[in-house]
Design a protein around this motif. Structure first.
Motif, PDB file in Angstrom:
ATOM      1  N   SER A 153      -2.642   1.214  -6.602  1.00  0.00           N
ATOM      2  CA  SER A 153      -2.380   0.231  -5.106  1.00  0.00           C
ATOM      3  C   SER A 153      -3.590  -0.652  -4.796  1.00  0.00           C
ATOM      4  O   SER A 153      -3.341  -1.759  -4.339  1.00  0.00           O
ATOM      5  CB  SER A 153      -2.477   1.453  -4.010  1.00  0.00           C
ATOM      6  OG  SER A 153      -3.618   2.030  -3.818  1.00  0.00           O
ATOM      7  N   GLU A 157       0.930  -1.249  -0.270  1.00  0.00           N
ATOM      8  CA  GLU A 157      -0.038  -0.097   0.019  1.00  0.00           C
ATOM      9  C   GLU A 157       0.717   1.524  -0.041  1.00  0.00           C
ATOM     10  O   GLU A 157       0.522   2.056  -0.820  1.00  0.00           O
ATOM     11  CB  GLU A 157      -1.148  -0.040   1.128  1.00  0.00           C
ATOM     12  CG  GLU A 157      -1.537   1.186   1.375  1.00  0.00           C
ATOM     13  CD  GLU A 157      -2.638   1.738   0.573  1.00  0.00           C
ATOM     14  OE1 GLU A 157      -2.742   2.987   0.243  1.00  0.00           O
ATOM     15  OE2 GLU A 157      -2.954   0.994  -0.305  1.00  0.00           O
ATOM     16  N   GLY A 158       1.759   1.165   1.052  1.00  0.00           N
ATOM     17  CA  GLY A 158       2.567   2.506   0.915  1.00  0.00           C
ATOM     18  C   GLY A 158       3.483   2.855  -0.333  1.00  0.00           C
ATOM     19  O   GLY A 158       3.485   3.892  -0.711  1.00  0.00           O
ATOM     20  N   ALA A 212       0.345  10.368   5.303  1.00  0.00           N
ATOM     21  CA  ALA A 212       1.686  10.848   4.800  1.00  0.00           C
ATOM     22  C   ALA A 212       1.454  11.718   3.942  1.00  0.00           C
ATOM     23  O   ALA A 212       2.510  12.876   3.857  1.00  0.00           O
ATOM     24  CB  ALA A 212       2.248   9.407   3.891  1.00  0.00           C
ATOM     25  N   ALA A 254       2.265   1.349   6.116  1.00  0.00           N
ATOM     26  CA  ALA A 254       1.781   2.184   5.085  1.00  0.00           C
ATOM     27  C   ALA A 254       2.263   3.512   5.012  1.00  0.00           C
ATOM     28  O   ALA A 254       2.530   4.213   4.067  1.00  0.00           O
ATOM     29  CB  ALA A 254       0.366   1.900   4.945  1.00  0.00           C
ATOM     30  N   PHE A 255       2.048   4.430   6.174  1.00  0.00           N
ATOM     31  CA  PHE A 255       2.576   5.723   6.471  1.00  0.00           C
ATOM     32  C   PHE A 255       4.061   5.871   6.086  1.00  0.00           C
ATOM     33  O   PHE A 255       4.018   6.903   5.252  1.00  0.00           O
ATOM     34  CB  PHE A 255       2.101   6.099   7.921  1.00  0.00           C
ATOM     35  CG  PHE A 255       2.731   7.662   8.033  1.00  0.00           C
ATOM     36  CD1 PHE A 255       2.052   8.354   7.773  1.00  0.00           C
ATOM     37  CD2 PHE A 255       4.010   7.425   8.849  1.00  0.00           C
ATOM     38  CE1 PHE A 255       2.737   9.740   8.052  1.00  0.00           C
ATOM     39  CE2 PHE A 255       4.584   8.804   9.020  1.00  0.00           C
ATOM     40  CZ  PHE A 255       3.630   9.908   8.880  1.00  0.00           C
ATOM     41  N   ALA A 301      -1.793   5.927   4.392  1.00  0.00           N
ATOM     42  CA  ALA A 301      -0.944   6.532   3.258  1.00  0.00           C
ATOM     43  C   ALA A 301      -1.458   7.990   3.246  1.00  0.00           C
ATOM     44  O   ALA A 301      -0.907   8.978   2.778  1.00  0.00           O
ATOM     45  CB  ALA A 301      -1.346   5.704   2.255  1.00  0.00           C
ATOM     46  N   GLN A 352      -4.757   2.524   4.013  1.00  0.00           N
ATOM     47  CA  GLN A 352      -4.922   3.585   2.947  1.00  0.00           C
ATOM     48  C   GLN A 352      -5.044   4.681   3.832  1.00  0.00           C
ATOM     49  O   GLN A 352      -4.476   5.855   3.516  1.00  0.00           O
ATOM     50  CB  GLN A 352      -6.465   3.361   2.329  1.00  0.00           C
ATOM     51  CG  GLN A 352      -6.177   2.647   1.211  1.00  0.00           C
ATOM     52  CD  GLN A 352      -7.700   2.444   0.596  1.00  0.00           C
ATOM     53  OE1 GLN A 352      -8.664   2.737   0.797  1.00  0.00           O
ATOM     54  NE2 GLN A 352      -7.194   2.116  -0.642  1.00  0.00           N
ATOM     55  N   ALA A 371       4.506   5.308   2.197  1.00  0.00           N
ATOM     56  CA  ALA A 371       4.059   6.234   1.345  1.00  0.00           C
ATOM     57  C   ALA A 371       4.855   7.453   1.519  1.00  0.00           C
ATOM     58  O   ALA A 371       4.910   8.081   0.580  1.00  0.00           O
ATOM     59  CB  ALA A 371       2.519   6.457   1.813  1.00  0.00           C
ATOM     60  N   THR A 374       2.709   1.880  -3.343  1.00  0.00           N
ATOM     61  CA  THR A 374       1.763   1.836  -4.609  1.00  0.00           C
ATOM     62  C   THR A 374       0.723   2.675  -4.555  1.00  0.00           C
ATOM     63  O   THR A 374       0.237   3.197  -5.699  1.00  0.00           O
ATOM     64  CB  THR A 374       1.232   0.489  -4.972  1.00  0.00           C
ATOM     65  OG1 THR A 374       0.413   0.091  -3.918  1.00  0.00           O
ATOM     66  CG2 THR A 374       2.388  -0.524  -5.297  1.00  0.00           C
ATOM     67  N   GLU A 375       0.300   3.436  -3.425  1.00  0.00           N
ATOM     68  CA  GLU A 375      -0.853   4.160  -3.288  1.00  0.00           C
ATOM     69  C   GLU A 375      -0.574   5.375  -4.165  1.00  0.00           C
ATOM     70  O   GLU A 375      -1.689   5.986  -4.802  1.00  0.00           O
ATOM     71  CB  GLU A 375      -1.046   4.548  -1.981  1.00  0.00           C
ATOM     72  CG  GLU A 375      -2.352   5.598  -1.785  1.00  0.00           C
ATOM     73  CD  GLU A 375      -3.674   4.747  -2.154  1.00  0.00           C
ATOM     74  OE1 GLU A 375      -4.259   5.477  -3.035  1.00  0.00           O
ATOM     75  OE2 GLU A 375      -4.002   3.872  -1.711  1.00  0.00           O
ATOM     76  N   PHE A 376       0.434   6.087  -4.346  1.00  0.00           N
ATOM     77  CA  PHE A 376       0.637   7.247  -4.973  1.00  0.00           C
ATOM     78  C   PHE A 376       1.463   7.162  -6.413  1.00  0.00           C
ATOM     79  O   PHE A 376       1.722   8.207  -6.878  1.00  0.00           O
ATOM     80  CB  PHE A 376       0.991   8.426  -3.949  1.00  0.00           C
ATOM     81  CG  PHE A 376       0.022   8.779  -2.847  1.00  0.00           C
ATOM     82  CD1 PHE A 376      -1.261   9.357  -3.045  1.00  0.00           C
ATOM     83  CD2 PHE A 376       0.424   8.059  -1.629  1.00  0.00           C
ATOM     84  CE1 PHE A 376      -1.909   9.552  -2.138  1.00  0.00           C
ATOM     85  CE2 PHE A 376      -0.559   8.319  -0.507  1.00  0.00           C
ATOM     86  CZ  PHE A 376      -1.706   9.161  -0.746  1.00  0.00           C
TER      87      PHE A 376
END
Length: 272
Positions: free
Chosen positions: A24, A14-15, A56, A231-232, A53, A50, A235, A17-19
């Motif tokens: 993600s 998640e971290g 972040a 994740a934080f 993320a 999420q 991200a 790929t989210e942005f």
């Protein structure tokens, strides 16, 4: 211990790929398939990470966010430190409204029919093709930074964001490529994409959390907190790195990565 390993792996996915313009949601569905991590608990866990993320990005853009809310003064990015900030909440609302409304209307359909590995693979390919379109068919740059974005460009980016309702398409991929097609430069498109991600993800995650909060238990607190923190942290690193690399790498390498991932995972699914 097995649960914590899953929390760390999914938090990393998640971290990172989210942005990035690689989806993600698509990666979490595919990695969940590999890990056998599915069901209500998995869906609630994805919402929690999420939120990590989102935090972040809020940390990175905290001053701009407060500026949009009128709580602090933020200098314009157009080179004139005395110029009035042009980007305002109207830009953000125009960019978020189309996908929020459409997502609410189509929520049941999307959840029922578009969250399978095969639909995600289709989304990865379609999103990659759209990103290549954005890179190679982009219009003349009219906005080098977010303070030069017009209301028309904001709502155009918002309409392109609707494409990301298909899991695997990628919200950042759709908005950055859409921004390029709307006349925004890479810097403007990327920063605006990350800014509008905050209300979009808070709204989507909040809605999903209200529907699934009953799956949260005290026994799972450590599991969820681990995923949130991982994740934080990832991200935070991913966004900072991506902002530095995008103008040099452009979107094409991420599109090609999506094609390779889709092909490899399709072979895996067929061979199961």
């Amino acid at each position: 211990m097995h649960d914590y390993i899953i929390a760390i792996i999914q938090g990393i996915v998640e971290g990172i790929t989210e942005f990035l313009p690689v989806s993600s949601t698509g990666h979490l569905i595919l990695s969940g398939e590999l890990l056998g991590f599915k069901g209500e608990k998995a869906e609630t866990f994805e919402i929690i990470i999420q939120l990590g993320a989102i935090l972040a990005v809020a940390v990175i853009y905290w001053r701009r966010i407060l500026g949009l809310l009128g709580l602090v003064k933020v200098d314009s990015e157009n080179g004139n430190t005395n110029a009035k900030q042009k980007l305002n909440l109207i830009h953000v609302i125009l960019a978020c409204l189309p996908a929020m409304v459409l997502g609410l209307v189509l929520h049941s359909f999307i959840k029922t029919y578009l969250f399978s590995p095969y639909t995600v693979l289709a989304g990865l390919v379609m999103g990659g093709l759209f990103m290549l379109l954005g890179q190679y068919k982009r219009t003349a740059v009219q906005a080098e930074n977010i303070d030069q974005l017009s209301y028309k460009q904001a709502i155009t980016i918002g309409l392109f964001q609707c494409l990301s309702l298909w899991p695997g398409f990628s919200r950042s991929g759709a908005t950055i490529a859409g921004g390029l097609l709307a006349g925004a430069g890479y810097k403007a498109a990327t920063n605006f994409s990350f800014l509008i991600a905050i209300p979009m993800m808070v709204a989507a995650s909040g809605y999903e959390l209200l529907k699934s909060y009953h799956t949260l238990t005290a026994a799972d607190a450590g599991f969820f907190i681990t995923g949130f923190i991982v994740a934080f942290a990832l991200a935070l690193l991913a966004v900072i790195t991506f902002l530095k690399l995008l103008e040099r790498l452009k979107l094409a390498p991420f599109a090609y990565y999506r094609f390779v991932l889709a092909a490899v995972f399709l072979i895996y699914l067929i061979s199961k």
